[in-house]
Design a protein around this motif. Structure first.
Motif, PDB file in Angstrom:
ATOM      1  N   TYR A   1       6.159  -0.377   2.748  1.00  0.00           N
ATOM      2  CA  TYR A   1       6.032  -0.809   1.295  1.00  0.00           C
ATOM      3  C   TYR A   1       7.136  -0.143   0.354  1.00  0.00           C
ATOM      4  O   TYR A   1       7.576   0.896   0.517  1.00  0.00           O
TER       5      TYR A   1
ATOM      6  N   PHE B   1       4.249  -5.035   4.384  1.00  0.00           N
ATOM      7  CA  PHE B   1       3.916  -3.852   4.951  1.00  0.00           C
ATOM      8  C   PHE B   1       4.015  -3.866   6.657  1.00  0.00           C
ATOM      9  O   PHE B   1       3.795  -4.814   7.287  1.00  0.00           O
TER      10      PHE B   1
ATOM     11  N   SER C   1      -0.999  -0.547   8.586  1.00  0.00           N
ATOM     12  CA  SER C   1      -2.258  -0.414   7.412  1.00  0.00           C
ATOM     13  C   SER C   1      -1.877   0.344   6.067  1.00  0.00           C
ATOM     14  O   SER C   1      -1.142   1.357   6.192  1.00  0.00           O
TER      15      SER C   1
ATOM     16  N   THR D   1      -7.232  -0.786   1.229  1.00  0.00           N
ATOM     17  CA  THR D   1      -7.740  -1.722   0.293  1.00  0.00           C
ATOM     18  C   THR D   1      -7.131  -1.375  -0.800  1.00  0.00           C
ATOM     19  O   THR D   1      -7.102  -0.496  -1.782  1.00  0.00           O
TER      20      THR D   1
ATOM     21  N   VAL E   1      -7.138  -6.438  -1.839  1.00  0.00           N
ATOM     22  CA  VAL E   1      -6.493  -7.010  -0.840  1.00  0.00           C
ATOM     23  C   VAL E   1      -6.735  -5.678   0.408  1.00  0.00           C
ATOM     24  O   VAL E   1      -6.343  -4.773   0.035  1.00  0.00           O
TER      25      VAL E   1
ATOM     26  N   MET F   1      -5.177  -4.392   3.735  1.00  0.00           N
ATOM     27  CA  MET F   1      -4.005  -4.524   4.700  1.00  0.00           C
ATOM     28  C   MET F   1      -4.525  -3.605   5.750  1.00  0.00           C
ATOM     29  O   MET F   1      -4.073  -2.369   5.760  1.00  0.00           O
TER      30      MET F   1
ATOM     31  N   THR G   1       0.117  -4.994   9.816  1.00  0.00           N
ATOM     32  CA  THR G   1       1.251  -5.722   9.485  1.00  0.00           C
ATOM     33  C   THR G   1       0.833  -6.718   8.471  1.00  0.00           C
ATOM     34  O   THR G   1      -0.106  -7.575   8.736  1.00  0.00           O
ATOM     35  N   GLY G   2       1.776  -7.120   7.431  1.00  0.00           N
ATOM     36  CA  GLY G   2       1.810  -8.362   6.569  1.00  0.00           C
ATOM     37  C   GLY G   2       2.250  -8.166   5.498  1.00  0.00           C
ATOM     38  O   GLY G   2       3.135  -7.356   5.185  1.00  0.00           O
ATOM     39  N   THR G   3       2.169  -9.289   4.402  1.00  0.00           N
ATOM     40  CA  THR G   3       2.615  -9.506   3.417  1.00  0.00           C
ATOM     41  C   THR G   3       1.623  -9.779   2.093  1.00  0.00           C
ATOM     42  O   THR G   3       0.784 -10.570   2.373  1.00  0.00           O
ATOM     43  N   VAL G   4       1.743  -8.969   1.270  1.00  0.00           N
ATOM     44  CA  VAL G   4       0.785  -9.571  -0.027  1.00  0.00           C
ATOM     45  C   VAL G   4       1.492 -10.141  -1.043  1.00  0.00           C
ATOM     46  O   VAL G   4       2.768  -9.668  -1.442  1.00  0.00           O
TER      47      VAL G   4
END
Length: 124
Positions: free
Chosen positions: A50, A73, A76, A79, A104, A106, A109-112
Motif C-alpha cells: 500500500y 495491495f 490483506s 476493511t 472495501v 481487502m 492481494t488486489g487493487t482498489v
C-alpha cells in the motif's frame, strides 16, 4: 468528499485573509478504516504494498480526479471505509476525509480503484 479537516479550514482561513499560507502543490489520496474532520483519516494501512497515490484534479467549481486512482495491495489490509487527501506522500497534513460509497474488504492481494471523476471535492 464531505469534510474539510481542521487543518484545511485553518489553511483556507489564512489564505482568505491574505496571510499567505503555504498551499499544497501536490495532493495524495489515502485509504483508511475511519476518519473525522478534526483528525483526518484513521487506520491507514501500513506495508503490504500500500502507498498513497498522487491525484490530479480538474474542473471549475467542483473538482474531480482526472485519472483513475489505483491502490495496490500485496496482502490483506482489512476493511477500508474512508478516503482522505493529504499534502504529502507520507506523513504530512490531512486536508479532507470522507466515507467510501461502500466499504472495501481487502482479504488478500488486489487493487482498489477509484474511477476517474469519482472523487469529487465540492466548494459548497
Amino acid at each position: 468528499m464531505s469534510a474539510l479537516t481542521d487543518y484545511a479550514r485553518n489553511l483556507l482561513a489564512r489564505a482568505v485573509c491574505a496571510r499567505v499560507p503555504s498551499l499544497p502543490t501536490t495532493v495524495y489520496a489515502a485509504l483508511g478504516t475511519g476518519g473525522t474532520a478534526a483528525a483526518g483519516l484513521s487506520g491507514e494501512p501500513a506495508g503490504n504494498g500500500y502507498a498513497r497515490q498522487r491525484v490530479t484534479f480538474t474542473g471549475t467549481g467542483a473538482q474531480q480526479n482526472a485519472e483513475a486512482i489505483r491502490f495496490v495491495f500485496s496482502a490483506s489490509a482489512g476493511t477500508l471505509t474512508h478516503v482522505g487527501l493529504y499534502d504529502a506522500a507520507s506523513g504530512g497534513n490531512p486536508l479532507l476525509v470522507a466515507p467510501l460509497a461502500a466499504p472495501v474488504v481487502m482479504a488478500g492481494t488486489g487493487t482498489v480503484t477509484v474511477a476517474a471523476n469519482a472523487l469529487s471535492v465540492n466548494p459548497t
